[in-house]
Design a protein around this motif. Structure first.
Motif, PDB file in Angstrom:
ATOM      1  N   GLY A 299      60.695  29.165   2.657  1.00 45.17           N
ATOM      2  CA  GLY A 299      61.157  28.287   4.130  1.00 45.17           C
ATOM      3  C   GLY A 299      61.242  28.173   5.199  1.00 45.17           C
ATOM      4  N   ARG A 300      61.673  29.831   5.579  1.00 48.15           N
ATOM      5  CA  ARG A 300      61.409  30.494   7.367  1.00 48.15           C
ATOM      6  C   ARG A 300      60.354  30.667   7.608  1.00 48.15           C
ATOM      7  N   ARG A 301      60.490  30.849   8.304  1.00 44.30           N
ATOM      8  CA  ARG A 301      59.065  31.403   9.757  1.00 44.30           C
ATOM      9  C   ARG A 301      59.675  32.939   9.764  1.00 44.30           C
ATOM     10  N   LEU A 302      58.804  33.282   9.540  1.00 43.37           N
ATOM     11  CA  LEU A 302      58.894  34.961   9.760  1.00 43.37           C
ATOM     12  C   LEU A 302      58.868  35.539  12.000  1.00 43.37           C
ATOM     13  N   ILE A 303      59.628  35.730  12.669  1.00 44.35           N
ATOM     14  CA  ILE A 303      59.705  35.946  13.668  1.00 44.35           C
ATOM     15  C   ILE A 303      60.735  37.393  13.971  1.00 44.35           C
ATOM     16  N   LEU A 304      59.329  38.382  14.924  1.00 43.24           N
ATOM     17  CA  LEU A 304      60.051  39.442  15.093  1.00 43.24           C
ATOM     18  C   LEU A 304      59.658  39.853  16.452  1.00 43.24           C
ATOM     19  N   GLY A 305      60.371  40.169  17.225  1.00 41.14           N
ATOM     20  CA  GLY A 305      60.803  40.413  18.724  1.00 41.14           C
ATOM     21  C   GLY A 305      60.394  38.892  19.527  1.00 41.14           C
ATOM     22  N   GLY A 306      59.996  37.821  19.299  1.00 35.22           N
ATOM     23  CA  GLY A 306      59.857  36.802  19.170  1.00 35.22           C
ATOM     24  C   GLY A 306      58.758  35.775  19.403  1.00 35.22           C
ATOM     25  N   LEU A 307      58.175  36.788  17.966  1.00 37.70           N
ATOM     26  CA  LEU A 307      56.557  36.384  17.764  1.00 37.70           C
ATOM     27  C   LEU A 307      56.428  36.201  16.446  1.00 37.70           C
ATOM     28  N   GLU A 308      56.007  34.774  16.332  1.00 38.93           N
ATOM     29  CA  GLU A 308      56.340  34.437  14.893  1.00 38.93           C
ATOM     30  C   GLU A 308      54.761  35.119  14.005  1.00 38.93           C
ATOM     31  N   ILE A 309      54.992  35.664  12.555  1.00 37.41           N
ATOM     32  CA  ILE A 309      54.551  36.155  11.780  1.00 37.41           C
ATOM     33  C   ILE A 309      53.924  36.394  10.998  1.00 37.41           C
ATOM     34  N   PRO A 310      52.608  36.329  10.748  1.00 32.68           N
ATOM     35  CA  PRO A 310      52.603  34.747   9.391  1.00 32.68           C
ATOM     36  C   PRO A 310      52.971  35.704   7.952  1.00 32.68           C
TER      37      PRO A 310
ATOM     38  N   ASP B 287      65.788  36.541  14.107  1.00 35.97           N
ATOM     39  CA  ASP B 287      64.493  37.450  14.622  1.00 35.97           C
ATOM     40  C   ASP B 287      65.666  39.296  14.313  1.00 35.97           C
ATOM     41  N   VAL B 288      64.865  40.088  13.094  1.00 41.02           N
ATOM     42  CA  VAL B 288      66.257  41.261  13.255  1.00 41.02           C
ATOM     43  C   VAL B 288      65.989  42.063  14.478  1.00 41.02           C
ATOM     44  N   LEU B 289      64.473  42.156  14.674  1.00 40.67           N
ATOM     45  CA  LEU B 289      64.549  43.209  16.094  1.00 40.67           C
ATOM     46  C   LEU B 289      65.125  42.712  17.102  1.00 40.67           C
ATOM     47  N   ALA B 290      64.430  41.201  17.910  1.00 41.47           N
ATOM     48  CA  ALA B 290      65.710  40.861  18.717  1.00 41.47           C
ATOM     49  C   ALA B 290      66.781  40.883  18.984  1.00 41.47           C
ATOM     50  N   HIS B 291      67.177  40.903  17.885  1.00 42.26           N
ATOM     51  CA  HIS B 291      68.949  41.595  17.671  1.00 42.26           C
ATOM     52  C   HIS B 291      69.081  42.285  17.833  1.00 42.26           C
ATOM     53  N   ALA B 292      68.144  43.167  17.329  1.00 41.30           N
ATOM     54  CA  ALA B 292      68.115  44.407  17.296  1.00 41.30           C
ATOM     55  C   ALA B 292      68.615  45.098  19.398  1.00 41.30           C
TER      56      ALA B 292
ATOM     57  N   ALA C 135      68.956  29.567  16.130  1.00 38.62           N
ATOM     58  CA  ALA C 135      68.600  29.524  17.596  1.00 38.62           C
ATOM     59  C   ALA C 135      67.216  30.634  17.813  1.00 38.62           C
ATOM     60  N   PRO C 136      66.506  31.042  18.398  1.00 42.67           N
ATOM     61  CA  PRO C 136      65.754  31.956  18.680  1.00 42.67           C
ATOM     62  C   PRO C 136      66.591  33.201  18.962  1.00 42.67           C
ATOM     63  N   GLY C 137      65.849  34.185  19.203  1.00 49.27           N
ATOM     64  CA  GLY C 137      66.353  35.320  19.628  1.00 49.27           C
ATOM     65  C   GLY C 137      66.097  35.154  21.510  1.00 49.27           C
ATOM     66  N   ALA C 138      65.382  35.044  22.077  1.00 46.14           N
ATOM     67  CA  ALA C 138      64.905  35.151  23.366  1.00 46.14           C
ATOM     68  C   ALA C 138      66.751  33.859  23.716  1.00 46.14           C
ATOM     69  N   ALA C 139      66.938  33.080  23.204  1.00 42.33           N
ATOM     70  CA  ALA C 139      68.431  32.369  23.494  1.00 42.33           C
ATOM     71  C   ALA C 139      69.497  33.296  23.546  1.00 42.33           C
ATOM     72  N   LEU C 140      69.510  34.660  22.742  1.00 41.75           N
ATOM     73  CA  LEU C 140      70.390  35.409  22.777  1.00 41.75           C
ATOM     74  C   LEU C 140      70.882  36.290  23.643  1.00 41.75           C
ATOM     75  N   LEU C 141      68.982  36.487  23.554  1.00 41.03           N
ATOM     76  CA  LEU C 141      68.208  37.415  24.675  1.00 41.03           C
ATOM     77  C   LEU C 141      69.097  37.244  26.391  1.00 41.03           C
ATOM     78  N   THR C 142      68.824  35.986  26.328  1.00 41.26           N
ATOM     79  CA  THR C 142      68.376  35.991  28.183  1.00 41.26           C
ATOM     80  C   THR C 142      70.439  35.645  28.509  1.00 41.26           C
ATOM     81  N   PRO C 143      71.349  35.933  28.199  1.00 42.85           N
ATOM     82  CA  PRO C 143      72.734  35.952  28.109  1.00 42.85           C
ATOM     83  C   PRO C 143      72.839  37.385  28.336  1.00 42.85           C
ATOM     84  N   ILE C 144      72.390  37.935  27.667  1.00 43.79           N
ATOM     85  CA  ILE C 144      72.456  39.072  27.301  1.00 43.79           C
ATOM     86  C   ILE C 144      72.259  40.228  28.332  1.00 43.79           C
ATOM     87  N   LEU C 145      70.897  39.892  29.542  1.00 43.68           N
ATOM     88  CA  LEU C 145      70.534  40.241  30.366  1.00 43.68           C
ATOM     89  C   LEU C 145      71.189  39.996  31.297  1.00 43.68           C
ATOM     90  N   GLU C 146      71.352  38.816  31.296  1.00 40.75           N
ATOM     91  CA  GLU C 146      72.324  38.322  33.081  1.00 40.75           C
ATOM     92  C   GLU C 146      73.253  38.989  32.776  1.00 40.75           C
TER      93      GLU C 146
END
Length: 159
Positions: free
Chosen positions: A15-26, A38-43, A71-82
């Motif tokens: 019941g979850r979507r598979l997201i890797l590096g911000g991309l949804e994988i079927p 999103d294990v890739l965005a988190h790593a 939260a999407p991985g991008a939401a975590l990456l944004t403040p880190i990039l800042e």
């Protein structure tokens, strides 16, 4: 220059979507986690924090905090990039490994690379994604989840 290493691993969940590096994988299952898992965005986020000497992802985005639920991985990456920018640094390059027995990710490698480069505001030439199967070893190799590792190089921002 500063180097950081990051890793993450999540088990599959129905019941979850598979997201890797911000991309949804079927796929029939996604990954279990408080955020989008999103294990890739988190790593990559973990590696960036490591290069900054700023701890790890769990310290900055604790699973007890409801703000990060789904939260999407991008939401975590944004403040880190800042934080990277405030430190007067920029990403030189990123090298990642995704280990997954399933699904077969080769058809999505370029899409993952492009999406993650876009999220990191990085040229595709400075973003690399490698794929491994786990060869049946351990939980990931048996198809129970997906793991990712990332190494980042931070360098002084050019004027």
């Amino acid at each position: 220059m500063r180097v950081g290493l990051g890793s993450d691993m999540h088990r599959f969940a129905e019941g979850r979507r598979l997201i890797l590096g911000g991309l949804e994988i079927p796929h029939t299952r996604g990954l279990e986690g408080h955020s989008d898992a999103d294990v890739l965005a988190h790593a990559v986020g973990d590696a960036l924090l490591g290069a900054l000497g700023a701890g790890d992802l769990g310290e900055h985005f604790p699973s007890e905090d409801p703000r990060w639920h789904d939260a999407p991985g991008a939401a975590l990456l944004t403040p880190i990039l800042e934080r990277v920018e405030r430190a007067g640094l920029r990403i030189g390059n990123v090298d990642c490994v995704i280990t997954a027995a399933e699904p077969r990710l080769a058809p999505y490698r370029d899409g993952i690379r492009k999406e993650l480069a876009k999220l990191l505001r990085l040229s595709e030439a400075d973003m690399n994604v490698k794929l491994k199967s786990g060869d049946g070893l351990g939980a990931v190799g048996r198809g129970e989840g997906i793991a990712a590792q990332a190494v980042v190089l931070l360098e002084e921002r050019r004027a």
